[in-house]
Design a protein around this motif. Structure first.
Motif, PDB file in Angstrom:
ATOM      1  N   ILE A  73       0.853  -1.203   0.000  1.00 17.49           N
ATOM      2  CA  ILE A  73       0.000   0.000   0.000  1.00 17.49           C
ATOM      3  C   ILE A  73       0.886   1.251   0.000  1.00 17.49           C
ATOM      4  CG2 ILE A  73      -1.715   1.311   1.325  1.00 17.49           C
ATOM      5  CD1 ILE A  73      -2.803  -1.236   0.001  1.00 17.49           C
ATOM      6  N   PRO A  74       0.603   2.236  -0.855  1.00 19.09           N
ATOM      7  CA  PRO A  74       1.440   3.443  -0.914  1.00 19.09           C
ATOM      8  C   PRO A  74       1.500   4.176   0.429  1.00 19.09           C
ATOM      9  CG  PRO A  74      -0.071   3.343  -2.785  1.00 19.09           C
ATOM     10  CD  PRO A  74      -0.477   2.247  -1.862  1.00 19.09           C
ATOM     11  N   ASP A  75       2.625   4.793   0.677  1.00 19.06           N
ATOM     12  CA  ASP A  75       2.785   5.590   1.894  1.00 19.06           C
ATOM     13  C   ASP A  75       1.736   6.697   1.921  1.00 19.06           C
ATOM     14  OD1 ASP A  75       4.949   4.058   2.607  1.00 19.06           O
ATOM     15  OD2 ASP A  75       6.443   5.473   1.823  1.00 19.06           O
ATOM     16  N   GLY A  76       1.259   6.971   3.125  1.00 25.54           N
ATOM     17  CA  GLY A  76       0.288   8.041   3.303  1.00 25.54           C
ATOM     18  C   GLY A  76      -1.148   7.633   3.031  1.00 25.54           C
ATOM     19  N   LEU A  77      -1.371   6.347   2.683  1.00 29.73           N
ATOM     20  CA  LEU A  77      -2.716   5.873   2.383  1.00 29.73           C
ATOM     21  C   LEU A  77      -3.062   4.684   3.266  1.00 29.73           C
ATOM     22  CD1 LEU A  77      -5.195   6.037   0.370  1.00 29.73           C
ATOM     23  CD2 LEU A  77      -4.064   4.204  -0.916  1.00 29.73           C
ATOM     24  N   HIS A  78      -4.286   4.659   3.749  1.00 34.19           N
ATOM     25  CA  HIS A  78      -4.841   3.475   4.406  1.00 34.19           C
ATOM     26  C   HIS A  78      -5.941   2.912   3.521  1.00 34.19           C
ATOM     27  CE1 HIS A  78      -2.727   5.021   7.902  1.00 34.19           C
ATOM     28  NE2 HIS A  78      -2.967   3.865   8.518  1.00 34.19           N
ATOM     29  N   VAL A  79      -6.087   1.596   3.520  1.00 37.13           N
ATOM     30  CA  VAL A  79      -7.092   0.927   2.690  1.00 37.13           C
ATOM     31  C   VAL A  79      -7.968   0.053   3.582  1.00 37.13           C
ATOM     32  CG1 VAL A  79      -7.506  -0.703   0.803  1.00 37.13           C
ATOM     33  CG2 VAL A  79      -5.602   0.927   0.663  1.00 37.13           C
ATOM     34  N   LEU A  80      -9.270   0.225   3.461  1.00 38.95           N
ATOM     35  CA  LEU A  80     -10.233  -0.645   4.145  1.00 38.95           C
ATOM     36  C   LEU A  80     -10.803  -1.584   3.094  1.00 38.95           C
ATOM     37  CD1 LEU A  80     -11.687  -1.205   6.893  1.00 38.95           C
ATOM     38  CD2 LEU A  80     -13.542   0.250   6.031  1.00 38.95           C
ATOM     39  N   ALA A  81     -10.466  -2.856   3.220  1.00 34.75           N
ATOM     40  CA  ALA A  81     -10.805  -3.826   2.172  1.00 34.75           C
ATOM     41  C   ALA A  81     -11.580  -5.006   2.743  1.00 34.75           C
ATOM     42  CB  ALA A  81      -9.522  -4.338   1.497  1.00 34.75           C
ATOM     43  N   GLY A  82     -12.604  -5.433   2.012  1.00 40.10           N
ATOM     44  CA  GLY A  82     -13.336  -6.627   2.404  1.00 40.10           C
ATOM     45  C   GLY A  82     -12.546  -7.878   2.107  1.00 40.10           C
ATOM     46  N   THR A  83     -12.607  -8.838   3.033  1.00 35.74           N
ATOM     47  CA  THR A  83     -11.844 -10.078   2.866  1.00 35.74           C
ATOM     48  C   THR A  83     -12.455 -11.176   3.717  1.00 35.74           C
ATOM     49  OG1 THR A  83      -9.617 -11.036   2.921  1.00 35.74           O
ATOM     50  CG2 THR A  83     -10.213  -9.572   4.731  1.00 35.74           C
ATOM     51  N   VAL A  84     -11.963 -12.382   3.548  1.00 32.60           N
ATOM     52  CA  VAL A  84     -12.322 -13.503   4.419  1.00 32.60           C
ATOM     53  C   VAL A  84     -11.421 -13.425   5.638  1.00 32.60           C
ATOM     54  CG1 VAL A  84     -12.446 -15.994   4.638  1.00 32.60           C
ATOM     55  CG2 VAL A  84     -13.011 -14.923   2.465  1.00 32.60           C
ATOM     56  N   ALA A  85     -12.021 -13.272   6.798  1.00 31.58           N
ATOM     57  CA  ALA A  85     -11.246 -13.138   8.031  1.00 31.58           C
ATOM     58  C   ALA A  85     -11.221 -14.470   8.766  1.00 31.58           C
ATOM     59  CB  ALA A  85     -11.856 -12.059   8.926  1.00 31.58           C
ATOM     60  N   PRO A  86     -10.106 -14.806   9.404  1.00 34.68           N
ATOM     61  CA  PRO A  86     -10.031 -16.088  10.117  1.00 34.68           C
ATOM     62  C   PRO A  86     -11.041 -16.169  11.249  1.00 34.68           C
ATOM     63  CG  PRO A  86      -8.013 -14.769  10.396  1.00 34.68           C
ATOM     64  CD  PRO A  86      -8.905 -14.001   9.517  1.00 34.68           C
ATOM     65  N   GLY A  87     -11.442 -17.408  11.573  1.00 35.84           N
ATOM     66  CA  GLY A  87     -12.340 -17.621  12.707  1.00 35.84           C
ATOM     67  C   GLY A  87     -11.603 -17.452  14.021  1.00 35.84           C
ATOM     68  N   GLY A  88     -12.263 -17.861  15.089  1.00 41.23           N
ATOM     69  CA  GLY A  88     -11.679 -17.715  16.418  1.00 41.23           C
ATOM     70  C   GLY A  88     -10.507 -18.641  16.646  1.00 41.23           C
ATOM     71  N   PRO A  89      -9.876 -18.544  17.829  1.00 35.19           N
ATOM     72  CA  PRO A  89      -8.694 -19.366  18.139  1.00 35.19           C
ATOM     73  C   PRO A  89      -8.956 -20.859  18.012  1.00 35.19           C
ATOM     74  CG  PRO A  89      -9.007 -17.637  19.783  1.00 35.19           C
ATOM     75  CD  PRO A  89     -10.222 -17.627  18.921  1.00 35.19           C
ATOM     76  N   GLY A  90     -10.182 -21.274  18.271  1.00 34.35           N
ATOM     77  CA  GLY A  90     -10.504 -22.698  18.199  1.00 34.35           C
ATOM     78  C   GLY A  90     -10.934 -23.147  16.829  1.00 34.35           C
ATOM     79  N   GLY A  91     -10.739 -22.321  15.814  1.00 35.04           N
ATOM     80  CA  GLY A  91     -11.173 -22.684  14.472  1.00 35.04           C
ATOM     81  C   GLY A  91     -12.610 -22.256  14.249  1.00 35.04           C
ATOM     82  N   GLY A  92     -13.366 -23.045  13.514  1.00 33.01           N
ATOM     83  CA  GLY A  92     -14.740 -22.690  13.202  1.00 33.01           C
ATOM     84  C   GLY A  92     -14.825 -21.901  11.912  1.00 33.01           C
ATOM     85  N   LYS A  93     -16.016 -21.454  11.615  1.00 35.25           N
ATOM     86  CA  LYS A  93     -16.241 -20.745  10.369  1.00 35.25           C
ATOM     87  C   LYS A  93     -15.473 -19.431  10.348  1.00 35.25           C
ATOM     88  CE  LYS A  93     -20.976 -22.420   9.604  1.00 35.25           C
ATOM     89  NZ  LYS A  93     -22.395 -21.996   9.512  1.00 35.25           N
ATOM     90  N   PRO A  94     -15.021 -19.012   9.162  1.00 34.32           N
ATOM     91  CA  PRO A  94     -14.375 -17.701   9.060  1.00 34.32           C
ATOM     92  C   PRO A  94     -15.422 -16.599   9.137  1.00 34.32           C
ATOM     93  CG  PRO A  94     -14.572 -18.682   6.903  1.00 34.32           C
ATOM     94  CD  PRO A  94     -15.060 -19.725   7.879  1.00 34.32           C
ATOM     95  N   HIS A  95     -14.957 -15.362   9.150  1.00 38.59           N
ATOM     96  CA  HIS A  95     -15.835 -14.202   9.140  1.00 38.59           C
ATOM     97  C   HIS A  95     -15.819 -13.547   7.761  1.00 38.59           C
ATOM     98  CE1 HIS A  95     -16.499 -14.283  13.455  1.00 38.59           C
ATOM     99  NE2 HIS A  95     -15.193 -14.322  13.661  1.00 38.59           N
ATOM    100  N   ASN A  96     -16.942 -12.990   7.413  1.00 40.66           N
ATOM    101  CA  ASN A  96     -16.998 -12.054   6.285  1.00 40.66           C
ATOM    102  C   ASN A  96     -16.509 -10.733   6.877  1.00 40.66           C
ATOM    103  OD1 ASN A  96     -17.738 -10.128   4.389  1.00 40.66           O
ATOM    104  ND2 ASN A  96     -19.675 -11.115   3.883  1.00 40.66           N
ATOM    105  N   GLY A  97     -15.274 -10.387   6.569  1.00 40.89           N
ATOM    106  CA  GLY A  97     -14.645  -9.312   7.327  1.00 40.89           C
ATOM    107  C   GLY A  97     -14.064  -8.211   6.483  1.00 40.89           C
ATOM    108  N   ALA A  98     -13.395  -7.306   7.176  1.00 44.69           N
ATOM    109  CA  ALA A  98     -12.682  -6.198   6.537  1.00 44.69           C
ATOM    110  C   ALA A  98     -11.390  -5.977   7.302  1.00 44.69           C
ATOM    111  CB  ALA A  98     -13.525  -4.930   6.543  1.00 44.69           C
ATOM    112  N   VAL A  99     -10.367  -5.514   6.578  1.00 42.12           N
ATOM    113  CA  VAL A  99      -9.089  -5.199   7.215  1.00 42.12           C
ATOM    114  C   VAL A  99      -8.707  -3.767   6.867  1.00 42.12           C
ATOM    115  CG1 VAL A  99      -8.135  -7.517   7.383  1.00 42.12           C
ATOM    116  CG2 VAL A  99      -7.896  -6.269   5.244  1.00 42.12           C
ATOM    117  N   LEU A 100      -8.150  -3.084   7.840  1.00 41.02           N
ATOM    118  CA  LEU A 100      -7.588  -1.756   7.613  1.00 41.02           C
ATOM    119  C   LEU A 100      -6.090  -1.920   7.412  1.00 41.02           C
ATOM    120  CD1 LEU A 100      -8.065   1.327   7.531  1.00 41.02           C
ATOM    121  CD2 LEU A 100      -7.485   1.359   9.977  1.00 41.02           C
ATOM    122  N   LEU A 101      -5.638  -1.632   6.200  1.00 38.26           N
ATOM    123  CA  LEU A 101      -4.231  -1.792   5.839  1.00 38.26           C
ATOM    124  C   LEU A 101      -3.563  -0.424   5.764  1.00 38.26           C
ATOM    125  CD1 LEU A 101      -4.725  -4.317   2.886  1.00 38.26           C
ATOM    126  CD2 LEU A 101      -4.411  -4.844   5.311  1.00 38.26           C
ATOM    127  N   GLY A 102      -2.383  -0.337   6.328  1.00 40.87           N
ATOM    128  CA  GLY A 102      -1.628   0.911   6.273  1.00 40.87           C
ATOM    129  C   GLY A 102      -0.316   0.767   7.002  1.00 40.87           C
TER     130      GLY A 102
END
Length: 554
Positions: A73-102
């Motif tokens: 990601i270019p300097d000075g920019l943050h990106v909020l992107a939809g992605t598949v997020a990992p489930g909890g520590p014990g496994g289970g279904k993933p989350h329909n999630g978002a990550v803030l990258l920067g």
């Protein structure tokens, strides 16, 4: 502070390709001075990855691409992107999630709280619901993150499966201190949905008292079409910015200057949005499936004419092959109209008469049909020969075969299994016949003469027996289409439909056919969805079920 909204077209499961798309739009957003970029729901994974999320290898690859993207990601920019997020520590279904990258890393994670599980949505099958997260701070503001359905918590139910939600994610984010609400969406199109979605964003902004920015996916994925129309509303519920419909768009917004647009609201419904939706759905289905060319059987009728015209809009005339397959029952007018259409559209036309093949098949079967009078069997043999010829051309030439059946015919089974139902994509399968005519006339207002006038005015006919007309076997299409609409989309009972003025005998016949032909529709190609209830993944009726639940009456 400048926020960019990247309305992009993603591919299901194409993690590396989607990451490249996100990075390209991130670089463009930074060049335009953006400090924050939003991209749609599940942009990295592609909406919707479906059962791919069950594969550990897919989730591991998603995590790797996420890390690579964060580092680029270019300097000075943050990106909020939809992605598949990992489930909890014990496994289970993933989350329909978002990550803030920067700053070269993942700075925060968010999860979708409300998982739609109605109509075409089946997210509870694949994902676990998330819990509310704290707003993130950037540029002196606190941004509350929601994902698609999260913002529909107070929306009027448009589907019988849509629940009454107990959670209100936008309100929860405001209570936690958010002064701007963000929503990453993959909200699919149906007729009137863009205007309905925009009203929703404005209502949420007024109710919350903060600006709302919704970035929506654009493009076709399988039977779903995503129309874009990303939108920004100020805290008073006024539209500040709107992205284009049915196309990729980078929309830049200055949060310090949210001046309302002096533009009219989106139309509630328009034939032009149907045209754009079907064109986008067709071109993306072909492109993402690896096809550059398509073929259409041209009968001289309205359905094949509209399908061919849409195909030319989507793929270009040079990439469309029309095929005429006349028999002894094909009228001179049908032959003339097929040629006229091909000439008008600028497509190549091949003619393959089926008479000798039909005679050969009937001769072969004659000993086995001995003593039985001709009936619909012989008519269906003609349709199946045409289907065989079209599929042979599709196989040999590598063209995508476009099926031309409309919603009215599919509802009552006025089609032939392994005949005119053959193909790779049913382009107009969610258009009732009356709307087929309306859209064809709309094409002629855009480009006069696109659909020849005799095609629009002649009585429709399958031409499988002498002097055949559709209305010999079916009610008038305006009657048929209203009964289908009331049964499928409004879920009206037999009594309610007849109370609206329809003949009980006709209603009973239509509903019986709707029930009896479920098995046919289960075997048809995927069809592009443009109404609130299409034949496909959003309508799941039993094939062998009890007929009384179609409320056929006594």
């Amino acid at each position: 502070m400048h926020v960019a909204m990247g309305q992009i077209n993603t591919v299901q499961g194409d993690l590396a390709g989607n990451a490249k798309r996100i990075l390209a739009v991130a670089r463009e957003a930074r060049r335009e001075g953006a400090e924050l970029l939003l991209v749609p729901e599940l942009a990295l994974a592609g909406y919707c990855p479906r059962d791919l999320v069950y594969r550990a290898s897919f989730l591991e690859a998603a995590a790797r691409e996420e890390a690579r993207l964060a580092a680029a990601i270019p300097d000075g920019l943050h990106v909020l992107a939809g992605t598949v997020a990992p489930g909890g520590p014990g496994g289970g279904k993933p989350h329909n999630g978002a990550v803030l990258l920067g700053e070269g890393k993942v700075r925060a994670r968010f999860s979708k709280q409300l998982l739609p599980n109605y109509d075409v949505f089946d997210e509870a099958r694949w994902f676990a619901p998330g819990e509310p997260a704290q707003p993130f701070q950037l540029g002196g503001r606190r941004f509350g993150v929601t994902i698609c359905e999260d913002i529909w918590s107070h929306a009027e139910a448009t589907d019988p499966g849509m629940p009454t939600y107990r959670r209100d994610p936008p309100a929860e984010q405001v209570r936690r201190g958010a002064d701007v609400l963000l929503n990453l969406s993959a909200s699919p199109f149906d007729w009137g949905k863009p205007a309905r979605r925009e009203r929703l964003v404005r209502d949420v902004a007024r109710r919350s008292g903060v600006p709302v920015l919704l970035v929506n996916l654009v493009g076709g994925n399988d039977e779903l079409i995503f129309d874009g129309h990303s939108v920004v509303s100020d805290a008073q519920g006024r539209v500040v910015a709107r992205a284009a419909g049915f196309d990729e768009h980078l929309l830049l917004v200055d949060l310090d200057d949210l001046s309302p647009l002096s533009v009219p609201p989106l139309p509630e419904r328009s034939l032009e949005e149907i045209r754009k939706a079907l064109t986008l759905g067709l071109v993306d289905y072909a492109r993402k499936s690896g096809f550059r060319r398509a073929l259409v059987g041209l009968s001289g009728g309205i359905d094949s004419a509209l399908t061919a015209a849409l195909a030319v809009d989507a793929l270009g005339a040079q990439n469309i092959l029309g095929v005429s397959m006349p028999s002894r029952y094909t009228s001179d007018l049908s032959r003339t109209e097929a040629k006229a259409l091909a000439t008008t559209l600028g497509i190549r036309l091949e003619t393959i008469p089926i008479e000798s093949a039909n005679a050969s098949v009937l001769s072969t079967l004659q000993p086995h049909f001995e003593g039985r009078p001709p009936d619909v069997t012989e008519e269906n043999i003609q349709a199946r020969l045409r289907g065989m010829f079209l599929m042979a051309l599709s196989n040999k030439l590598g063209h995508l075969l476009l099926t031309t059946g409309n919603k009215s015919e599919l509802a009552v089974g006025y089609s032939t299994l392994y005949g005119d139902l053959c193909g790779g994509l049913a382009v107009i399968s969610d258009l009732p016949k009356t709307q087929v005519y309306a859209l064809a006339r709309h094409l002629n207002t855009r480009r006069p003469g696109t659909i020849p006038e005799p095609t629009l005015t002649r009585p429709p006919s399958a031409e499988l027996r002498p002097d055949q007309k559709d209305e010999d076997s079916l009610p008038p299409y305006d009657v048929l289409d209203d009964i289908i609409y009331r049964s499928m989309e409004k879920l009206e009972s037999f009594a309610e439909i007849t109370a609206a003025g329809h003949d009980p005998v006709v209603v009973k016949d239509v509903l019986q056919r709707l029930w009896r032909n479920e098995y046919k529709r289960r075997q048809m190609p995927p069809g592009l969805k443009v109404t609130s209830k299409a034949f496909g993944t959003g309508r799941r009726m039993p094939i062998t079920g009890a007929p009384q639940w179609y409320e056929i009456g006594e």
